[in-house]
Scaffold this active site. Structure first.
Site, PDB file in Angstrom:
ATOM      1  N   TYR A  90       0.759  -1.016  -0.015  1.00 34.20           N
ATOM      2  CA  TYR A  90      -0.160   0.160  -0.005  1.00 34.20           C
ATOM      3  C   TYR A  90       0.986   1.298  -0.089  1.00 34.20           C
ATOM      4  CZ  TYR A  90      -3.911   2.884   1.644  1.00 34.20           C
ATOM      5  OH  TYR A  90      -4.884   4.189   1.676  1.00 34.20           O
TER       6      TYR A  90
ATOM      7  N   LYS B 109      -1.312  -1.452  -4.047  1.00 36.80           N
ATOM      8  CA  LYS B 109      -2.565  -0.371  -4.035  1.00 36.80           C
ATOM      9  C   LYS B 109      -1.926   0.852  -4.087  1.00 36.80           C
ATOM     10  CE  LYS B 109      -6.044   1.534  -0.822  1.00 36.80           C
ATOM     11  NZ  LYS B 109      -6.644   1.461   0.419  1.00 36.80           N
TER      12      LYS B 109
END
Length: 283
Positions: free
Chosen positions: A125, A153
């Site tokens: 992330y 992400k």
């Protein structure tokens, strides 16, 4: 996925089960638990694992359950990765360590240590606006060599840098910013980890399908239709606050309670939210 709470701040497990059913029914093929929008920073470890178990038990087969295990202490992330695996998670979300700002070498060592603790696939992330430290392209290329680090992400907003990473690795990309989902899909991302998807799952699923079949005009129409809702949820105050308020408006969860330092929406924000949802044909 938000973590529904009662007015006293405790987890509302009945609302959580209804929310999981709502997400599955509206087109989601995966649910991220204990991410930023799940208020992971203010859940206890035991509450986080309780949420993983609840989602795993509710979704049934065919829906991925990705557990956020990020921390600024590697040993803590390792422990949460193991506990999440044991609770039934099928993947892990790993944010870069926040506040202590490690070097890129430290970031690589952190991610390698967490990935090595389970066989589960790991989604990195990348959100330096929250953590203070990005995954550089060089770091992503190095981490792509770890067999079970498979996805990113992206909420960093460097499309050219990420394009080069996608071109030189097997990492699969997910949009981590609702406002830029369509641009990321056009660049080769395979999906989105969405906040607005709490109330617009069908629309985002349709956008993904339109891109997959090469119908950019249809995808663009959906993208533009969702502008009022995205602005209302993502730009009025804070994503978890507004997503919970939106779910209350739709009758999915009972309360919009959040934990300090987050506070619930004032009436003026709720009016903006209702207007945005109506303009996007979501309410």
């Amino acid at each position: 996925m938000v973590s529904p709470m009662r007015p006293d701040g405790s987890l509302d497990l009945d609302s959580a089960r209804r929310l999981v059913a709502h997400l599955v029914d509206t087109g989601h093929d995966g649910i991220v638990v204990n991410g930023t929008t799940g208020e992971s920073a203010t859940l206890t470890d035991d509450e986080s694992i309780e949420m993983v178990r609840l989602v795993v038990e509710t979704v049934g087969d065919g829906v991925a359950v990705v557990a956020g295990v990020g921390s600024n202490a590697t040993a803590h992330s390792v422990e949460m990765a193991q506990r999440s695996r044991d609770a039934g998670a099928t993947g892990l979300l790993l944010v870069s360590p926040y506040y202590n700002k490690p070097t890129q070498a430290g970031l690589v060592a952190h991610c390698r240590a967490v990935a090595a603790t389970t066989e589960l696939p790991v989604m990195l992330y990348d959100i330096p606006g929250r953590t203070g430290i990005p995954f550089t392209s060089e770091t992503l290329r190095e981490l792509a060599q770890v067999p079970n680090i498979v996805a990113v992400k992206d909420a960093k907003g460097d499309p050219w840098g990420s394009t080069q990473v996608m071109a030189s690795t097997d990492l699969i990309y997910f949009s981590g910013d609702d406002a830029t989902t369509l641009p990321w899909l056009a660049l080769g991302a395979v999906g989105t980890v969405s906040v607005v998807g709490h109330v617009a799952g069908r629309e985002y699923a349709a956008m993904l399908a339109a891109v997959d079949r090469g119908d950019l005009a249809a995808a663009r129409d959906l993208h533009r239709r969702l502008v009022p809702a995205v602005n209302a949820i993502m730009s009025t105050s804070q994503g978890a606050i507004m997503a919970k308020a939106a779910l209350v408006e739709l009758g999915v969860i009972d309360h919009a309670t959040v934990r300090l330092p987050l506070v619930e929406s004032p009436p003026a924000h709720l009016e903006i939210l209702r207007s945005g949802l109506k303009e996007s044909d979501l309410l």
